[in-house]
Motif scaffolding. Structure first.
Motif, PDB file in Angstrom:
ATOM      1  N   ASN A 248       0.827  -1.201   0.000  1.00 41.92           N
ATOM      2  CA  ASN A 248       0.000   0.000   0.000  1.00 41.92           C
ATOM      3  C   ASN A 248       0.868   1.261   0.000  1.00 41.92           C
ATOM      4  N   TRP A 249       0.249   2.365  -0.383  1.00 42.99           N
ATOM      5  CA  TRP A 249       0.933   3.649  -0.482  1.00 42.99           C
ATOM      6  C   TRP A 249       0.358   4.611   0.546  1.00 42.99           C
ATOM      7  N   VAL A 250       1.193   5.119   1.443  1.00 46.18           N
ATOM      8  CA  VAL A 250       0.787   6.115   2.439  1.00 46.18           C
ATOM      9  C   VAL A 250       1.360   7.459   2.021  1.00 46.18           C
ATOM     10  N   VAL A 251       0.527   8.476   1.940  1.00 44.73           N
ATOM     11  CA  VAL A 251       0.971   9.774   1.432  1.00 44.73           C
ATOM     12  C   VAL A 251       0.478  10.906   2.331  1.00 44.73           C
ATOM     13  N   ALA A 252       1.275  11.967   2.395  1.00 42.53           N
ATOM     14  CA  ALA A 252       0.871  13.191   3.090  1.00 42.53           C
ATOM     15  C   ALA A 252       0.106  14.078   2.119  1.00 42.53           C
ATOM     16  N   ASN A 253      -1.083  14.495   2.524  1.00 40.84           N
ATOM     17  CA  ASN A 253      -1.949  15.361   1.732  1.00 40.84           C
ATOM     18  C   ASN A 253      -1.825  16.782   2.280  1.00 40.84           C
ATOM     19  N   TRP A 254      -0.734  17.463   1.887  1.00 37.91           N
ATOM     20  CA  TRP A 254      -0.412  18.805   2.378  1.00 37.91           C
ATOM     21  C   TRP A 254      -1.511  19.778   1.989  1.00 37.91           C
ATOM     22  N   GLN A 255      -1.781  20.759   2.881  1.00 37.53           N
ATOM     23  CA  GLN A 255      -2.925  21.643   2.678  1.00 37.53           C
ATOM     24  C   GLN A 255      -2.574  23.117   2.477  1.00 37.53           C
ATOM     25  N   GLY A 256      -1.305  23.492   2.609  1.00 35.98           N
ATOM     26  CA  GLY A 256      -0.955  24.884   2.366  1.00 35.98           C
ATOM     27  C   GLY A 256       0.079  25.399   3.357  1.00 35.98           C
ATOM     28  N   HIS A 257       0.751  26.484   2.983  1.00 34.91           N
ATOM     29  CA  HIS A 257       1.778  27.090   3.838  1.00 34.91           C
ATOM     30  C   HIS A 257       1.154  27.790   5.040  1.00 34.91           C
ATOM     31  N   GLY A 258       1.888  27.784   6.149  1.00 34.54           N
ATOM     32  CA  GLY A 258       1.475  28.566   7.297  1.00 34.54           C
ATOM     33  C   GLY A 258       0.703  27.774   8.339  1.00 34.54           C
ATOM     34  N   PRO A 259       0.288  28.451   9.399  1.00 35.70           N
ATOM     35  CA  PRO A 259      -0.218  27.775  10.594  1.00 35.70           C
ATOM     36  C   PRO A 259      -1.725  27.559  10.667  1.00 35.70           C
ATOM     37  N   GLU A 260      -2.478  27.877   9.634  1.00 37.38           N
ATOM     38  CA  GLU A 260      -3.937  27.886   9.767  1.00 37.38           C
ATOM     39  C   GLU A 260      -4.641  26.793   8.980  1.00 37.38           C
ATOM     40  N   HIS A 261      -3.999  25.633   8.800  1.00 38.22           N
ATOM     41  CA  HIS A 261      -4.588  24.599   7.946  1.00 38.22           C
ATOM     42  C   HIS A 261      -4.939  23.308   8.688  1.00 38.22           C
ATOM     43  N   GLY A 262      -4.867  23.320  10.014  1.00 39.32           N
ATOM     44  CA  GLY A 262      -5.083  22.102  10.779  1.00 39.32           C
ATOM     45  C   GLY A 262      -6.455  21.484  10.615  1.00 39.32           C
ATOM     46  N   ALA A 263      -7.440  22.295  10.301  1.00 39.96           N
ATOM     47  CA  ALA A 263      -8.803  21.780  10.127  1.00 39.96           C
ATOM     48  C   ALA A 263      -9.119  21.450   8.674  1.00 39.96           C
ATOM     49  N   SER A 264      -8.134  21.601   7.805  1.00 38.69           N
ATOM     50  CA  SER A 264      -8.369  21.422   6.372  1.00 38.69           C
ATOM     51  C   SER A 264      -7.989  20.018   5.921  1.00 38.69           C
ATOM     52  N   GLY A 265      -8.931  19.325   5.306  1.00 36.84           N
ATOM     53  CA  GLY A 265      -8.658  18.028   4.702  1.00 36.84           C
ATOM     54  C   GLY A 265      -8.317  16.947   5.705  1.00 36.84           C
ATOM     55  N   THR A 266      -8.063  15.764   5.176  1.00 32.68           N
ATOM     56  CA  THR A 266      -7.516  14.640   5.934  1.00 32.68           C
ATOM     57  C   THR A 266      -6.114  14.421   5.383  1.00 32.68           C
ATOM     58  N   GLN A 267      -5.100  14.554   6.243  1.00 32.50           N
ATOM     59  CA  GLN A 267      -3.753  14.768   5.724  1.00 32.50           C
ATOM     60  C   GLN A 267      -2.858  13.536   5.650  1.00 32.50           C
ATOM     61  N   ILE A 268      -3.297  12.398   6.170  1.00 33.31           N
ATOM     62  CA  ILE A 268      -2.564  11.151   5.972  1.00 33.31           C
ATOM     63  C   ILE A 268      -3.517  10.147   5.330  1.00 33.31           C
ATOM     64  N   LEU A 269      -3.149   9.654   4.149  1.00 30.50           N
ATOM     65  CA  LEU A 269      -4.016   8.778   3.363  1.00 30.50           C
ATOM     66  C   LEU A 269      -3.252   7.518   2.976  1.00 30.50           C
ATOM     67  N   GLU A 270      -3.917   6.379   3.069  1.00 26.65           N
ATOM     68  CA  GLU A 270      -3.314   5.107   2.642  1.00 26.65           C
ATOM     69  C   GLU A 270      -4.187   4.486   1.559  1.00 26.65           C
ATOM     70  N   TYR A 271      -3.565   4.241   0.401  1.00 23.60           N
ATOM     71  CA  TYR A 271      -4.265   3.651  -0.739  1.00 23.60           C
ATOM     72  C   TYR A 271      -3.709   2.264  -1.049  1.00 23.60           C
ATOM     73  N   SER A 272      -4.572   1.402  -1.534  1.00 25.08           N
ATOM     74  CA  SER A 272      -4.100   0.176  -2.162  1.00 25.08           C
ATOM     75  C   SER A 272      -3.635   0.534  -3.567  1.00 25.08           C
ATOM     76  N   PRO A 273      -2.737  -0.274  -4.192  1.00 24.01           N
ATOM     77  CA  PRO A 273      -2.314   0.023  -5.559  1.00 24.01           C
ATOM     78  C   PRO A 273      -3.472   0.051  -6.552  1.00 24.01           C
ATOM     79  N   ALA A 274      -4.588  -0.581  -6.185  1.00 19.93           N
ATOM     80  CA  ALA A 274      -5.769  -0.561  -7.057  1.00 19.93           C
ATOM     81  C   ALA A 274      -6.533   0.754  -6.964  1.00 19.93           C
ATOM     82  N   GLY A 275      -6.146   1.614  -6.014  1.00 17.44           N
ATOM     83  CA  GLY A 275      -6.752   2.931  -5.927  1.00 17.44           C
ATOM     84  C   GLY A 275      -7.772   3.105  -4.825  1.00 17.44           C
ATOM     85  N   LYS A 276      -7.970   2.111  -3.977  1.00 15.43           N
ATOM     86  CA  LYS A 276      -8.936   2.223  -2.893  1.00 15.43           C
ATOM     87  C   LYS A 276      -8.292   2.886  -1.672  1.00 15.43           C
ATOM     88  N   LEU A 277      -8.991   3.843  -1.095  1.00 17.19           N
ATOM     89  CA  LEU A 277      -8.545   4.432   0.166  1.00 17.19           C
ATOM     90  C   LEU A 277      -8.859   3.441   1.278  1.00 17.19           C
TER      91      LEU A 277
END
Length: 317
Positions: A248-277
């Motif tokens: 599986n592939w674990v990736v960081a889903n960065w949300q932007g520069h600076g200190p105000e993005h903690g509530a934005s998105g889900t920032q650690i994602l793990e996918y199977s090679p077939a594309g399923k989260l």
């Protein structure tokens, strides 16, 4: 009007159910997952132990890119002047190199040397690689002059170097020639592709930066496919990733520069090679802003240097 409200509510519930299911592992092992995270937004190194949150830490580090397990219980992080080595369990700094201003990335090679990456650097045009031995003595300088952007570096199994250069990924040889390259699929803005990894089938996997996806290319450099999503995780910028032992592939889903993005998105994602989260981790908005790098520590020997094998998986050297 009532029908529209009901439809919207139903759609929202479906999205929440999907994300909940995706985050549930089949074997329960995720409940004890341990991770190292590089929070670019707050310029901090994080240690996260899901089973023992009392062990977590969030320590300030210099701005920079990438992180790597280098043995002796240490993690190396690239800085703008070289690198730092930090104790994994405490975050304390135990070693550093600060004499190479303009460093973009740092990577420990299989031979134990350190490769620094720069751009229009050390008196040369384009991408410049500087290999230092354990005494910080320069062993070789490699130059790819025809490129105007660079991010991370990965050493291939046969000793070449995969480098991301905005909308391109290249495989450079130690003699300065280009063995292979591919161009990312077109997007509305500069992609700033982040990391590339050679897979066992000969394809190359790239985290596409602002493409907000993984892109895969074959041995000829032709586009194969991509994966991302779902929208509920707010795919924004796919940055540092790791291929786990299970593939599986674990990736960081960065949300932007600076200190105000903690509530934005889900920032650690793990996918199977077939594309399923298959799993995701929502950051703590009070502790984190925008995660750029991730290392899953489960099952790894922290006393050994870790590099990628011929399948692209992170393994001890």
């Amino acid at each position: 009007m009532k029908k529209n409200v009901t439809t919207s509510l139903f759609s929202a519930l479906l999205l929440l159910f999907y994300l909940h299911c995706a985050a549930q592992p089949s074997n329960g092992s995720y409940a004890s997952r341990q991770m190292l995270l590089r929070d670019e937004g707050l310029s901090k190194l994080n240690y996260i132990d899901l089973a023992h949150p009392e062990r977590n830490y969030f320590v300030a580090v210099p701005a920079g890119r990438d992180l790597q397990l280098i043995g002796q219980g240490r993690v190396m992080i690239g800085t703008g002047k070289g690198y730092e080595e930090r104790d994994i369990k405490t975050g304390a700094k135990v070693a550093e190199l600060t004499t190479y201003d303009g460093t973009i990335a740092a990577r420990r090679l299989r031979n134990g040397h350190t490769m620094l990456v720069g751009l229009n650097w050390q008196g040369k045009k384009g991408i410049v690689l500087l290999e230092l031995d354990q005494n910080q003595t320069v062993q070789r300088t490699i130059n790819y002059p025809d490129f105007t952007y660079v991010r991370l570096i990965r050493e291939t199994a046969d000793g070449n170097f995969l480098l991301t250069s905005n909308d391109r990924v290249i495989e450079g040889k130690p003699d300065g020639s280009i063995a292979w390259q591919a161009q990312l699929t077109k997007q509305d803005k500069a992609q700033h592709a982040w990391q590339a990894q050679r897979l066992g089938n000969g394809n190359t996997l790239v985290s596409g930066g602002y493409s907000a996806n993984f892109q895969q290319f074959d041995k000829k450099g032709s586009f194969v496919d991509s994966l991302s999503g779902p929208p509920v995780v707010n795919p924004h910028f796919f940055s540092g990733f790791q291929i786990l032992k299970n593939g599986n592939w674990v990736v960081a889903n960065w949300q932007g520069h600076g200190p105000e993005h903690g509530a934005s998105g889900t920032q650690i994602l793990e996918y199977s090679p077939a594309g399923k989260l298959v799993w995701s981790w929502k950051q703590d908005a009070k502790q984190q802003s925008s995660i750029q790098g991730v290392l899953v520590l489960d099952g790894l020997d922290l006393n050994r240097l870790h590099v990628e094998d011929a399948q692209g998986r992170l393994v001890s050297n």
